[in-house]
Design a protein around this motif. Structure first.
Motif, PDB file in Angstrom:
ATOM      1  N   ASP A  72      65.744  54.796  77.010  1.00 12.52           N
ATOM      2  CA  ASP A  72      66.456  55.124  78.251  1.00 12.52           C
ATOM      3  C   ASP A  72      67.595  56.120  78.045  1.00 12.52           C
ATOM      4  O   ASP A  72      67.829  56.980  78.894  1.00 12.52           O
ATOM      5  CB  ASP A  72      67.010  53.854  78.904  1.00 12.52           C
ATOM      6  N   THR A  73      68.304  56.010  76.938  1.00  7.09           N
ATOM      7  CA  THR A  73      69.467  56.874  76.739  1.00  7.09           C
ATOM      8  C   THR A  73      69.153  58.141  75.957  1.00  7.09           C
ATOM      9  O   THR A  73      69.734  59.191  76.222  1.00  7.09           O
ATOM     10  CB  THR A  73      70.606  56.114  76.015  1.00  7.09           C
ATOM     11  N   LEU A  74      68.262  58.042  74.980  1.00 11.43           N
ATOM     12  CA  LEU A  74      67.968  59.197  74.121  1.00 11.43           C
ATOM     13  C   LEU A  74      66.624  59.842  74.418  1.00 11.43           C
ATOM     14  O   LEU A  74      66.322  60.910  73.878  1.00 11.43           O
ATOM     15  CB  LEU A  74      68.040  58.780  72.652  1.00 11.43           C
ATOM     16  N   GLY A  75      65.787  59.173  75.200  1.00 12.28           N
ATOM     17  CA  GLY A  75      64.484  59.732  75.554  1.00 12.28           C
ATOM     18  C   GLY A  75      63.358  59.173  74.701  1.00 12.28           C
ATOM     19  O   GLY A  75      63.574  58.580  73.641  1.00 12.28           O
ATOM     20  N   HIS A  76      62.145  59.387  75.200  1.00 13.29           N
ATOM     21  CA  HIS A  76      60.967  58.833  74.532  1.00 13.29           C
ATOM     22  C   HIS A  76      60.679  59.489  73.183  1.00 13.29           C
ATOM     23  O   HIS A  76      60.128  58.848  72.280  1.00 13.29           O
ATOM     24  CB  HIS A  76      59.748  58.917  75.457  1.00 13.29           C
ATOM     25  N   ASP A  77      61.056  60.752  73.013  1.00  7.84           N
ATOM     26  CA  ASP A  77      60.868  61.391  71.704  1.00  7.84           C
ATOM     27  C   ASP A  77      61.695  60.682  70.633  1.00  7.84           C
ATOM     28  O   ASP A  77      61.228  60.447  69.520  1.00  7.84           O
ATOM     29  CB  ASP A  77      61.241  62.872  71.751  1.00  7.84           C
ATOM     30  N   ALA A  78      62.931  60.314  70.987  1.00  9.86           N
ATOM     31  CA  ALA A  78      63.779  59.579  70.041  1.00  9.86           C
ATOM     32  C   ALA A  78      63.183  58.199  69.782  1.00  9.86           C
ATOM     33  O   ALA A  78      63.175  57.722  68.636  1.00  9.86           O
ATOM     34  CB  ALA A  78      65.198  59.449  70.580  1.00  9.86           C
ATOM     35  N   GLY A  79      62.673  57.553  70.832  1.00 16.65           N
ATOM     36  CA  GLY A  79      62.020  56.249  70.662  1.00 16.65           C
ATOM     37  C   GLY A  79      60.809  56.345  69.757  1.00 16.65           C
ATOM     38  O   GLY A  79      60.583  55.478  68.905  1.00 16.65           O
ATOM     39  N   ASP A  80      60.020  57.422  69.942  1.00 16.22           N
ATOM     40  CA  ASP A  80      58.852  57.629  69.071  1.00 16.22           C
ATOM     41  C   ASP A  80      59.278  57.799  67.617  1.00 16.22           C
ATOM     42  O   ASP A  80      58.649  57.272  66.702  1.00 16.22           O
ATOM     43  CB  ASP A  80      58.071  58.865  69.523  1.00 16.22           C
ATOM     44  N   THR A  81      60.376  58.516  67.410  1.00 17.99           N
ATOM     45  CA  THR A  81      60.885  58.720  66.050  1.00 17.99           C
ATOM     46  C   THR A  81      61.306  57.391  65.434  1.00 17.99           C
ATOM     47  O   THR A  81      61.002  57.111  64.266  1.00 17.99           O
ATOM     48  CB  THR A  81      62.071  59.705  66.064  1.00 17.99           C
ATOM     49  N   VAL A  82      61.986  56.566  66.219  1.00 23.25           N
ATOM     50  CA  VAL A  82      62.412  55.249  65.725  1.00 23.25           C
ATOM     51  C   VAL A  82      61.193  54.405  65.361  1.00 23.25           C
ATOM     52  O   VAL A  82      61.143  53.788  64.290  1.00 23.25           O
ATOM     53  CB  VAL A  82      63.300  54.522  66.768  1.00 23.25           C
ATOM     54  N   LEU A  83      60.192  54.369  66.240  1.00 20.95           N
ATOM     55  CA  LEU A  83      58.986  53.575  65.965  1.00 20.95           C
ATOM     56  C   LEU A  83      58.244  54.077  64.730  1.00 20.95           C
ATOM     57  O   LEU A  83      57.822  53.278  63.886  1.00 20.95           O
ATOM     58  CB  LEU A  83      58.043  53.606  67.174  1.00 20.95           C
ATOM     59  N   ALA A  84      58.076  55.384  64.620  1.00 23.85           N
ATOM     60  CA  ALA A  84      57.368  55.945  63.465  1.00 23.85           C
ATOM     61  C   ALA A  84      58.123  55.656  62.173  1.00 23.85           C
ATOM     62  O   ALA A  84      57.521  55.300  61.156  1.00 23.85           O
ATOM     63  CB  ALA A  84      57.162  57.443  63.649  1.00 23.85           C
ATOM     64  N   ASP A  85      59.444  55.794  62.200  1.00 22.82           N
ATOM     65  CA  ASP A  85      60.263  55.510  61.018  1.00 22.82           C
ATOM     66  C   ASP A  85      60.172  54.030  60.641  1.00 22.82           C
ATOM     67  O   ASP A  85      60.002  53.676  59.476  1.00 22.82           O
ATOM     68  CB  ASP A  85      61.709  55.913  61.266  1.00 22.82           C
ATOM     69  N   PHE A  86      60.265  53.168  61.644  1.00 21.22           N
ATOM     70  CA  PHE A  86      60.167  51.730  61.409  1.00 21.22           C
ATOM     71  C   PHE A  86      58.806  51.370  60.812  1.00 21.22           C
ATOM     72  O   PHE A  86      58.726  50.616  59.839  1.00 21.22           O
ATOM     73  CB  PHE A  86      60.398  50.957  62.719  1.00 21.22           C
ATOM     74  N   ALA A 101      40.399  56.014  66.638  1.00 25.17           N
ATOM     75  CA  ALA A 101      39.989  54.958  67.569  1.00 25.17           C
ATOM     76  C   ALA A 101      40.543  53.598  67.159  1.00 25.17           C
ATOM     77  O   ALA A 101      40.693  52.712  67.991  1.00 25.17           O
ATOM     78  CB  ALA A 101      38.465  54.892  67.646  1.00 25.17           C
ATOM     79  N   ARG A 102      40.860  53.426  65.883  1.00 23.25           N
ATOM     80  CA  ARG A 102      41.301  52.137  65.369  1.00 23.25           C
ATOM     81  C   ARG A 102      42.792  52.077  65.029  1.00 23.25           C
ATOM     82  O   ARG A 102      43.285  51.039  64.613  1.00 23.25           O
ATOM     83  CB  ARG A 102      40.483  51.777  64.132  1.00 23.25           C
ATOM     84  N   HIS A 103      43.492  53.198  65.169  1.00 28.43           N
ATOM     85  CA  HIS A 103      44.901  53.249  64.773  1.00 28.43           C
ATOM     86  C   HIS A 103      45.752  53.885  65.860  1.00 28.43           C
ATOM     87  O   HIS A 103      45.289  54.730  66.626  1.00 28.43           O
ATOM     88  CB  HIS A 103      45.059  54.038  63.470  1.00 28.43           C
ATOM     89  N   ASP A 104      47.006  53.490  65.869  1.00 27.43           N
ATOM     90  CA  ASP A 104      47.970  54.053  66.798  1.00 27.43           C
ATOM     91  C   ASP A 104      48.283  55.484  66.384  1.00 27.43           C
ATOM     92  O   ASP A 104      48.541  55.753  65.206  1.00 27.43           O
ATOM     93  CB  ASP A 104      49.253  53.201  66.769  1.00 27.43           C
ATOM     94  N   ALA A 105      48.255  56.395  67.337  1.00 28.91           N
ATOM     95  CA  ALA A 105      48.483  57.815  67.034  1.00 28.91           C
ATOM     96  C   ALA A 105      49.894  58.082  66.513  1.00 28.91           C
ATOM     97  O   ALA A 105      50.089  58.955  65.673  1.00 28.91           O
ATOM     98  CB  ALA A 105      48.218  58.654  68.277  1.00 28.91           C
ATOM     99  N   LEU A 106      50.866  57.349  66.979  1.00 31.94           N
ATOM    100  CA  LEU A 106      52.256  57.589  66.589  1.00 31.94           C
ATOM    101  C   LEU A 106      52.574  57.027  65.205  1.00 31.94           C
ATOM    102  O   LEU A 106      53.125  57.711  64.350  1.00 31.94           O
ATOM    103  CB  LEU A 106      53.204  56.977  67.627  1.00 31.94           C
ATOM    104  N   THR A 107      52.205  55.773  64.971  1.00 33.38           N
ATOM    105  CA  THR A 107      52.616  55.093  63.734  1.00 33.38           C
ATOM    106  C   THR A 107      51.560  55.129  62.638  1.00 33.38           C
ATOM    107  O   THR A 107      51.876  54.935  61.473  1.00 33.38           O
ATOM    108  CB  THR A 107      52.948  53.617  64.014  1.00 33.38           C
TER     109      THR A 107
END
Length: 167
Positions: free
Chosen positions: A143-157, A95-101
């Protein structure tokens, strides 16, 4: 993986309580203090905790033959409460944290910042710092690689950022 957790998993492979004598098994260091009774706390499928009772070497009182059975009964009675507490802990975290990061969500972030600002004394030279960051061209990744790739970038960052900052 945690070596101690792997050792406990090995000890409780059969799902039953055990008595360890000094020098026994993968938890020899623990058993070195004396006789150890240990009972798994779980749901039959996963180990969620362990109850351990130890008797020092040379102690005048010795474990009785039915103490392991009693410890097993206590573990069985305790298991639902521990599972419930762990579930509440997980729900509270989610409830207090982002599920992805795994980072604090917006509401938690605002609470943390407000608490830090309230704790600052104007006379002190130490002020908290709030840093806003933007990932350039992140929309292009989605837009080019898809939301899964974006999620990976955000989680890695988030992981890289978390590894170099204080909690």
């Amino acid at each position: 993986t945690c070596p101690a957790a792997e050792a406990w998993a090995e000890v409780f492979a059969a799902g039953e309580a055990v008595a360890l004598a000094p020098g026994d098994g993968p938890l020899a260091e623990l058993a070195a203090i004396g006789t150890v009774l240990a009972a798994p706390v779980g749901d039959g499928e996963s180990l969620v905790g362990i109850i351990v009772v130890a008797e020092r070497q040379g102690a005048s009182d010795h474990f009785r033959s039915n103490d392991l059975t009693r410890l097993t009964t206590v573990a069985e009675q305790f298991a639902p409460n521990l599972r419930k507490a762990l579930l509440h802990q997980r729900i509270d975290f989610e409830a207090r944290h982002d599920a992805l990061t795994g980072l604090p969500n917006r509401a938690s972030f605002e609470r943390l910042v407000n608490a830090e600002l309230a704790a600052v004394h104007v006379a002190d030279d130490a002020w908290p710092v709030v840093m806003l960051m933007d990932l350039d061209r992140f929309k292009e990744v989605n837009d080019t690689l898809g939301h899964d790739a974006g999620d990976t970038v955000l989680a890695d960052f988030a992981g890289r950022l978390s590894s170099v900052l204080r909690p």
